[in-house]
Design a protein around this motif. Structure first.
Motif, PDB file in Angstrom:
ATOM      1  N   GLY A 108      73.603  50.544  77.513  1.00 22.61           N
ATOM      2  CA  GLY A 108      74.003  50.911  78.862  1.00 22.61           C
ATOM      3  C   GLY A 108      73.729  49.825  79.877  1.00 22.61           C
ATOM      4  N   ARG A 109      72.721  49.004  79.612  1.00 20.44           N
ATOM      5  CA  ARG A 109      72.402  47.888  80.521  1.00 20.44           C
ATOM      6  C   ARG A 109      73.204  46.630  80.178  1.00 20.44           C
TER       7      ARG A 109
ATOM      8  N   GLY B 220      60.067  54.855  80.139  1.00 11.68           N
ATOM      9  CA  GLY B 220      58.849  55.317  79.489  1.00 11.68           C
ATOM     10  C   GLY B 220      58.757  54.969  78.018  1.00 11.68           C
ATOM     11  N   ILE B 221      59.496  53.952  77.595  1.00  5.51           N
ATOM     12  CA  ILE B 221      59.491  53.548  76.192  1.00  5.51           C
ATOM     13  C   ILE B 221      58.751  52.220  76.067  1.00  5.51           C
ATOM     14  N   ALA B 222      57.657  52.226  75.312  1.00  2.00           N
ATOM     15  CA  ALA B 222      56.867  51.008  75.134  1.00  2.00           C
ATOM     16  C   ALA B 222      57.574  50.070  74.172  1.00  2.00           C
ATOM     17  N   ALA B 223      57.643  48.810  74.528  1.00  2.00           N
ATOM     18  CA  ALA B 223      58.274  47.800  73.678  1.00  2.00           C
ATOM     19  C   ALA B 223      57.583  46.469  73.905  1.00  2.00           C
TER      20      ALA B 223
ATOM     21  N   MET C 218      64.902  43.278  78.628  1.00  2.00           N
ATOM     22  CA  MET C 218      65.039  44.436  77.732  1.00  2.00           C
ATOM     23  C   MET C 218      63.738  45.240  77.718  1.00  2.00           C
ATOM     24  N   VAL C 219      62.606  44.542  77.672  1.00  2.00           N
ATOM     25  CA  VAL C 219      61.306  45.225  77.699  1.00  2.00           C
ATOM     26  C   VAL C 219      61.150  46.010  78.992  1.00  2.00           C
ATOM     27  N   ARG C 220      61.518  45.399  80.120  1.00  2.00           N
ATOM     28  CA  ARG C 220      61.390  46.082  81.405  1.00  2.00           C
ATOM     29  C   ARG C 220      62.325  47.288  81.485  1.00  2.00           C
ATOM     30  N   SER C 221      63.522  47.157  80.974  1.00  2.00           N
ATOM     31  CA  SER C 221      64.488  48.254  81.022  1.00  2.00           C
ATOM     32  C   SER C 221      63.979  49.463  80.239  1.00  2.00           C
TER      33      SER C 221
END
Length: 342
Positions: A301-302, A270-273, A262-265
């Motif tokens: 979506g993923r 361009g969204i930091a998590a 989820m972090v990689r997606s």
């Protein structure tokens, strides 16, 4: 400390507090030898509100209260309280205010009832009114059973409650509370909070210094943060929280094992998590409108299953730490360092 309602030009023709403001201070400076306790402080307190003044020990909070209550003369600057000039009209100003300092200052040889009655008479209440007001406040602060006992037999918490009652007996239009609940038990603290809310509902204005972040959140409409004799932040509680850190989106997946993917997606968009303090949470700092919707859209979506979604804002403790660079957990029952300097 009797009721005064007029906000008018003073008798020297100097400008007074602006419309709707109970307290205005501009450029207040105070030195104690080589120590600059106040270094150009500006302060505005709107009528009928509670302003919380926060700051670490030695920030200048107590010195500011003493200046605004005419107990100290500033070295520079101007201040008006209830329309009265702190420097030119101290006698008139004192009749509009109430003050509770950091430590109880009651006459230990008098009973609780006698202490309050004396204050009432000094404020020009009739014998009947002073007695009635004393009885009313003794009941509000759960001191009725001890009303006839000398104050020297009271516990520390009881003396504190009696001191608070004394500051309120004249129904002041402006009330200064300098760390009023330090050392009080939770029940008594709630009683003090209820009384402050009651006074504000009746039209009073309160300037509150405190190191309890919960107290500031419970009572204050606006906050001023002071450090090293300067004002370093102003705003509402929510406004300061947004200024410091904004909101964070917390996402709990159905499968904690999905968190790294989820972090990689999100990073690809361009969204930091990052994973939160708890291993099964994904934390996303929200930096703009619509980002929450975008995060949920990307994850959905993923094909990631989402168990719950929540948004959180920084605590006031975190805000204090971010603004001052000091911990909000400070020693209790201490005085500002300017007290020592004096």
């Amino acid at each position: 400390m009797t009721t005064q309602t007029a906000i008018a030009p003073n008798d020297q023709g100097q400008p007074t507090a602006g419309p709707g403001n109970a307290v205005e201070a501009r450029g207040i400076v105070k030195h104690f030898g080589s120590t600059k306790a106040l270094d150009g402080v500006d302060l505005t307190v709107r009528q009928g509100t509670v302003l919380g003044v926060l700051g670490p020990n030695g920030a200048g909070k107590t010195t500011l209260i003493r200046v605004l209550s005419t107990l100290l003369r500033p070295d520079a600057g101007t201040a008006f309280v209830g329309g009265y000039d702190v420097l030119r009209q101290p006698r008139e100003l004192r009749r509009t205010i109430g003050l509770t300092g950091q430590y109880a200052s009651v006459d230990e040889l008098l009973s609780g009832s006698e202490n309050l009655y004396l204050i009432g008479r000094l404020l020009d209440l009739s014998r009947r009114d002073a007695k009635a007001r004393a009885a009313e406040l003794l009941e509000r602060f759960s001191l009725t059973e001890a009303a006839g006992r000398p104050a020297k037999t009271y516990s520390g918490g009881m003396r504190r409650r009696l001191d608070l009652a004394a500051s309120m007996i004249g129904r002041p239009r402006v009330l200064y509370l300098d760390e009023p609940t330090t050392g009080l038990d939770p029940r008594t603290r709630n009683e003090v909070w209820d009384e402050v809310r009651r006074m504000v509902a009746e039209g009073a204005t309160v300037l509150l210094t405190t190191q309890y972040m919960e107290e500031a959140e419970q009572l204050a409409s606006d906050l001023t943060v002071v450090d090293r004799g300067r004002v370093i932040a102003n705003g509402t509680v929510d406004g300061l929280k947004r200024q410091v850190g904004g909101q964070t989106l917390q996402v709990r997946p159905h499968r904690p094992a999905d968190l790294p993917e989820m972090v990689r997606s999100l990073a690809e968009r361009g969204i930091a998590a990052h994973t939160g303090e708890l291993d099964d949470l994904l934390a996303v700092p929200l930096t703009g409108e619509g980002q929450l919707t975008e995060v949920i859209s990307v994850l959905g979506g993923r094909g990631f299953g989402i168990a719950s979604v929540d948004t959180v804002v920084p605590s006031l403790d975190e805000v204090f730490l971010a603004i001052t660079g000091q911990s909000a957990t400070l020693p209790q029952q201490t005085q500002d360092s300017e007290e020592t300097a004096r």
